[in-house]
Scaffold this active site. Structure first.
Site, PDB file in Angstrom:
ATOM      1  N   SER A 146       0.853  -1.197   0.000  1.00 56.52           N
ATOM      2  CA  SER A 146       0.000   0.000   0.000  1.00 56.52           C
ATOM      3  C   SER A 146       0.885   1.241   0.000  1.00 56.52           C
ATOM      4  CB  SER A 146      -0.900   0.012   1.231  1.00 56.52           C
ATOM      5  OG  SER A 146      -1.534   1.276   1.388  1.00 56.52           O
ATOM      6  N   TYR A 159      -1.931  -0.150  10.096  1.00 58.45           N
ATOM      7  CA  TYR A 159      -1.910  -0.595   8.706  1.00 58.45           C
ATOM      8  C   TYR A 159      -0.634  -0.140   8.007  1.00 58.45           C
ATOM      9  CZ  TYR A 159      -3.682  -1.567   3.992  1.00 58.45           C
ATOM     10  OH  TYR A 159      -3.845  -2.047   2.714  1.00 58.45           O
TER      11      TYR A 159
END
Length: 248
Positions: A146, A159
């Site tokens: 990501s 995250y």
């Protein structure tokens, strides 16, 4: 003809195979000729995927498995070894968002769960499947990362940290396998029309985002025997490969 398909005869493990990117990647890899070992938690959703794959003329093996089950991941490697004796493709797609909040407000159990699924499970997959990938003439390991691994957005701590750790894990594996036929690539899909994105950005219009099916053809290309790059990040939005650099 089957022998003209880019992944014909290849064995591919896809984690998180029943939702979002994993679902469409599993279908695309099966359509490209791979036998897909579909890994996800829910038996019913796996059966629906299997129906889709079979209706398109593909083949799959269903593995209902919670990736926090380390011994279960070990058994997966053993089962693949007994049936095929090798593995050609690992698409490590499964991941969770966790809590969006200041780091000091994140509950320990939420932090631990994000790390367990986004990092530790992928290390365990490498540990279990590396011997099988080394038996392939062209093993391919693809890890879904990501952009927050680099942008480090406030409140996305668990995250972002997990994806940065995942990239370090994958890059270490790339360096360890650089003298082998294995190629390791990380993928930044960008914002995409998935349930995870809706969880993170509930006010966003999903129609403004790419559909997860759009990245599937690129993942098939990264999994193909003729893909020869390793230790790179594929940025889906720009369709460009990015090298990693140490801080100046």
């Amino acid at each position: 003809m089957t022998d003209q398909k880019p992944l014909a005869g290849r064995i591919a493990v896809v984690t998180g195979a029943t939702r979002g990117i994993g679902y469409f990647a599993a279908k695309a890899m099966a359509e490209a000729g791979a036998h897909v070992v579909a890994v996800a938690r829910t038996q019913g959703a796996l059966e629906e995927l299997d129906d889709e794959i079979r209706s398109a003329g593909g083949a799959a093996t269903l593995v209902p498995l919670d990736l926090t089950d380390g011994p279960g991941i070990d058994r997966l490697g053993g089962a693949i070894n007994e049936r095929w004796g090798r593995l050609d493709i690992l698409l490590a797609n499964a991941g969770i968002l966790g809590t969006l909040s200041p780091l000091g407000h994140v509950q320990a159990k939420d932090w631990d769960k994000v790390m367990a699924i986004n990092v530790t499970a992928n290390w365990r997959l490498i540990r279990s499947l590396d011997p099988l990938l080394k038996r392939s003439e062209s093993g391919r390991a693809i890890f879904i990362s990501s952009g927050v691994a680099h942008s480090l957005k406030p409140f996305w701590g668990p995250y972002a940290v997990s994806k940065a750790a995942l990239e370090a894990l994958a890059r270490t594996y790339a360096h360890e396998t650089q003298k082998s036929p294995i190629k390791v690539v990380m993928v930044d899909p960008g914002a995409m029309r998935t349930a995870m994105r809706a969880q993170a950005m509930p006010g966003e219009d999903p129609e403004t985002l790419p559909h997860p099916s759009e990245i599937a053809p690129d993942l098939v290309k990264l999994a193909a025997p003729d893909f020869e790059r390793s230790d790179v990040l594929f940025d889906f939005r720009s369709k460009a490969f990015q090298d990693f650099h140490a801080p100046a």
